[in-house]
Design a protein around this motif. Sequence first.
Motif, mmCIF file in Angstrom:
data_model
loop_
_atom_site.group_PDB
_atom_site.id
_atom_site.type_symbol
_atom_site.label_atom_id
_atom_site.label_comp_id
_atom_site.label_asym_id
_atom_site.label_seq_id
_atom_site.Cartn_x
_atom_site.Cartn_y
_atom_site.Cartn_z
ATOM 1 N N ASP A 90 53.339 -35.582 -9.300
ATOM 2 C CA ASP A 90 53.211 -34.314 -10.027
ATOM 3 C C ASP A 90 51.937 -33.581 -9.613
ATOM 4 N N ALA A 91 50.827 -34.322 -9.476
ATOM 5 C CA ALA A 91 49.561 -33.694 -9.078
ATOM 6 C C ALA A 91 49.652 -33.145 -7.662
ATOM 7 N N VAL A 92 50.282 -33.882 -6.755
ATOM 8 C CA VAL A 92 50.428 -33.432 -5.370
ATOM 9 C C VAL A 92 51.295 -32.176 -5.316
ATOM 10 N N ARG A 93 52.388 -32.178 -6.048
ATOM 11 C CA ARG A 93 53.253 -30.989 -6.052
ATOM 12 C C ARG A 93 52.505 -29.763 -6.590
ATOM 13 N N ARG A 94 51.638 -29.991 -7.567
ATOM 14 C CA ARG A 94 50.888 -28.875 -8.154
ATOM 15 C C ARG A 94 49.789 -28.376 -7.220
ATOM 16 N N GLU A 95 49.032 -29.296 -6.644
ATOM 17 C CA GLU A 95 47.878 -28.929 -5.823
ATOM 18 C C GLU A 95 48.249 -28.634 -4.369
ATOM 19 N N LEU A 96 49.298 -29.279 -3.888
ATOM 20 C CA LEU A 96 49.709 -29.153 -2.480
ATOM 21 C C LEU A 96 51.200 -28.829 -2.429
ATOM 22 N N PRO A 97 51.583 -27.614 -2.751
ATOM 23 C CA PRO A 97 53.014 -27.270 -2.824
ATOM 24 C C PRO A 97 53.739 -27.570 -1.516
ATOM 25 N N LEU A 98 54.951 -28.059 -1.649
ATOM 26 C CA LEU A 98 55.770 -28.340 -0.476
ATOM 27 C C LEU A 98 56.282 -27.038 0.139
ATOM 28 N N PRO A 99 56.553 -27.038 1.432
ATOM 29 C CA PRO A 99 56.992 -25.803 2.104
ATOM 30 C C PRO A 99 58.387 -25.379 1.672
ATOM 31 N N ARG A 100 58.665 -24.127 1.837
ATOM 32 C CA ARG A 100 59.995 -23.605 1.513
ATOM 33 C C ARG A 100 61.040 -24.233 2.429
#
Length: 266
Positions: A90-100
Motif C-alpha cells: 500500500d505504501a509503495v503504491r501510494r509513494e511510487l505509483p505504477l505506470p499506466r
Amino acid sequence: MGAAEFERDGSLVTVVLDGQGQSAVDLDDPARLEFEYVQHLALCVDALTSPGPLRVTHVGGAGLTLPRWVHHTRPGSPQIVLEPDEALTDAVRRELPLPRGHRIRVRAVDGASGVAAIKDDSADLVVVDAYAGGRVPADLVTGAWFGDVARVLAPGGVLLANLADEPGMRHVARVLAGAREALGHVALVGLHEVLKGRRFGNLVLVASESPIALYDLRRAAASAALPTGVMTGDEVARKVPGARPFTPQDAQPSPVPPERGAWRRR
C-alpha cells in the motif's frame, strides 16, 4: 518490521525497511536499475528469454522494481507478484505509483503458499527475490520448493532467484543442488569477487528444465557494466563437493549479512 521509509534523490526513490535499502525505483526511468543483483536479474532475463511479453511470477515485491522494468522492456507482460506485506505494498503504491497500462497484480500471500496456488505451466519466468530480516527464508531454498516452481514453469521457462552467501558458498551450493535435482540445469551469475569467495554477497541462481544458453549468458555478463561472471552447476559442485539439497526438515535461511545497520547503496 517497521514502516517503510522512502529516501529520495531526484527521481530515484529508495525503499528502506528497518534501516536496510530494499528497492530503488527511478520514477522517470524504469530502465535504471541501481542495485547490482537487480542488474544481474535483468541481464539474465534479456539473455535467456525471447523478445516480447512474458508471463512472470515474482516471489517478493517490495518496491516492484523488476516488475516495472519488465513492463517497460516487455510491454503487455502479465505479471503476478507474491508479497505478503500488505502495508508495504500500500505504501509503495501510494509513494511510487505504477505506470499506466501495467498488468502487474500483487497478491498478499507468501511465496510458498502463493506458488502452490498457481496453475501448472503458467509462467515463462519465475523471479524469487524474497528476504526476511536480510535473509532468504528457509522455505524458499528446499528441493520441494523448487519442485513446485518446476510445476509452474511452462516448457522452456526459467527460474531466477536472488540468493546470498558468505565465502565458501556452502549455503548456495545446497540451494543449487536442490534446484538442479528439480529442474536439471543450473548456473550462477554474480560479481567475480563473490563467485570467487572473496566476500559475502548476492548471487543469481538460474535454473531451467531446458539447457541454459551459457554462451549468451556469458556474453551478456562480459558486457555488463559491473565485473560479472557465470559459474555452471558442475563448477559449483567441484568448488563445494558433496552439497546435498535442503529438505523441509533441515532447511536454513541464508547466512546473516555481515553488515547491519544503516544501508549503503550497492
